[in-house]
Design a protein around this motif. Sequence first.
Motif, PDB file in Angstrom:
ATOM      1  N   LEU A 114      -3.099   3.718  -4.653  1.00  0.00           N
ATOM      2  CA  LEU A 114      -1.789   4.335  -4.790  1.00  0.00           C
ATOM      3  C   LEU A 114      -1.850   5.583  -5.663  1.00  0.00           C
ATOM      4  O   LEU A 114      -2.691   5.702  -6.554  1.00  0.00           O
ATOM      5  CB  LEU A 114      -0.795   3.330  -5.392  1.00  0.00           C
ATOM      6  N   SER A 115      -0.914   6.490  -5.417  1.00  0.00           N
ATOM      7  CA  SER A 115      -0.843   7.708  -6.221  1.00  0.00           C
ATOM      8  C   SER A 115      -0.567   7.361  -7.676  1.00  0.00           C
ATOM      9  O   SER A 115       0.389   6.639  -7.973  1.00  0.00           O
ATOM     10  CB  SER A 115       0.276   8.611  -5.698  1.00  0.00           C
ATOM     11  N   ASN A 136       3.760   4.628 -14.952  1.00  0.00           N
ATOM     12  CA  ASN A 136       3.534   4.784 -13.515  1.00  0.00           C
ATOM     13  C   ASN A 136       2.292   3.994 -13.122  1.00  0.00           C
ATOM     14  O   ASN A 136       1.690   3.300 -13.954  1.00  0.00           O
ATOM     15  CB  ASN A 136       3.409   6.265 -13.152  1.00  0.00           C
ATOM     16  N   TYR A 137       1.896   4.103 -11.840  1.00  0.00           N
ATOM     17  CA  TYR A 137       0.725   3.347 -11.395  1.00  0.00           C
ATOM     18  C   TYR A 137      -0.533   3.731 -12.180  1.00  0.00           C
ATOM     19  O   TYR A 137      -1.408   2.896 -12.423  1.00  0.00           O
ATOM     20  CB  TYR A 137       0.481   3.572  -9.904  1.00  0.00           C
ATOM     21  N   GLY A 138      -0.624   5.002 -12.560  1.00  0.00           N
ATOM     22  CA  GLY A 138      -1.797   5.447 -13.301  1.00  0.00           C
ATOM     23  C   GLY A 138      -2.024   4.645 -14.573  1.00  0.00           C
ATOM     24  O   GLY A 138      -3.173   4.383 -14.956  1.00  0.00           O
ATOM     25  N   GLU A 139      -0.932   4.235 -15.220  1.00  0.00           N
ATOM     26  CA  GLU A 139      -1.026   3.478 -16.477  1.00  0.00           C
ATOM     27  C   GLU A 139      -1.763   2.152 -16.289  1.00  0.00           C
ATOM     28  O   GLU A 139      -2.480   1.702 -17.187  1.00  0.00           O
ATOM     29  CB  GLU A 139       0.384   3.216 -17.018  1.00  0.00           C
ATOM     30  N   GLY A 186       0.781  -1.231   0.000  1.00  0.00           N
ATOM     31  CA  GLY A 186       0.000   0.000   0.000  1.00  0.00           C
ATOM     32  C   GLY A 186       0.809   1.276   0.000  1.00  0.00           C
ATOM     33  O   GLY A 186       0.243   2.367   0.032  1.00  0.00           O
ATOM     34  N   MET A 187       2.155   1.165  -0.044  1.00  0.00           N
ATOM     35  CA  MET A 187       2.958   2.383  -0.095  1.00  0.00           C
ATOM     36  C   MET A 187       3.251   2.751  -1.549  1.00  0.00           C
ATOM     37  O   MET A 187       3.368   1.885  -2.416  1.00  0.00           O
ATOM     38  CB  MET A 187       4.254   2.253   0.710  1.00  0.00           C
ATOM     39  N   ASP A 188       3.365   4.047  -1.807  1.00  0.00           N
ATOM     40  CA  ASP A 188       3.642   4.516  -3.170  1.00  0.00           C
ATOM     41  C   ASP A 188       4.893   5.392  -3.185  1.00  0.00           C
ATOM     42  O   ASP A 188       4.969   6.398  -3.878  1.00  0.00           O
ATOM     43  CB  ASP A 188       2.445   5.270  -3.764  1.00  0.00           C
TER      44      ASP A 188
END
Length: 305
Positions: free
Chosen positions: A250-251, A203-206, A127-129
């Motif tokens: 995550l961010s 990034n995570y957004g992808e 859960g950490m970003d």
Amino acid sequence: MEIKKVTIIGLGALGILFGNHLSKRLPNGDLRIIADEKRIQKYKNDHVYCNGEKCNFHYVIPEESCEPADLLLFTVKYEGLHDAIQAVKNHVDENTIILSALNGITSEAIIGHTFGREHILYSVAQGMDAVKVGNKLTYDHMGMLCFGDQKPGIISERVKRVAAFFEKMDFPYQIDTNMDKRQWGKFMLNVGVNQTVAVYKSNYGEVQREGEARETMIAAMREVIALSEYEGINLTEADLNYWLSVLATLSPEGKPSMAQDLEARRYSEVPLFAGAVLEMGEKYQVPTPVNQKLFDTIKAIESTY
């Protein structure tokens, strides 16, 4: 027996994240960061920053004699694990509890081989970003440490001791009585997220939004589900959905360590992820084409260094 002395080995993203939190709540000197003299000098000269704040760490060299740790946290990368095991020997006695926040599903056995499995509690950082660039760490979500006994269905006194300490430190945690499944679930997530974001150079957004990258990630994770049945873990689509819900917190601008490694032209932990999947796939004669493609792509990137 109350936990008072804490030692951390490994000042990467998790080491800084955990260390910064604990250093504000423990008396000076009760939290020790182990590093060699060269690294310590660099840390003192350049400092270490967490979300723009200079960290106040107490450093010790491996050779320094000291009071053993009540709690020892391994936060190194896998390739540094064997050296780290040698470096922490002055910090371990019969009462030391050891938590490993390493990726993969093998570090506890390796550490336990040296110090004894009775010292080890199984754990997963999730859960950490956090993103680390040079000596600066930034994060939006600290995440938590999930931990428990290797044997399912019990909560030992050692688990209760760590939980009491984390409560006192306001350190986010969760006790899990089925750590094998939790570790395999995190392994499944890493196999999907870490490798896909690295290959897509994003990034995570992808992988949080619909599209080719997310489909690749989920396909890689489903290969782990298939293998888990042969290992007696039996992950399901419900487990996949749980870990996708963790990913969703995550961010979007954050990225896993593997993507950060490839950007910095460092060798990655791909042997721990696709490498392990391919090995198990061969062992059980289970096709793993998505992880094969991710493995080949990452190795091709690394071959240009």
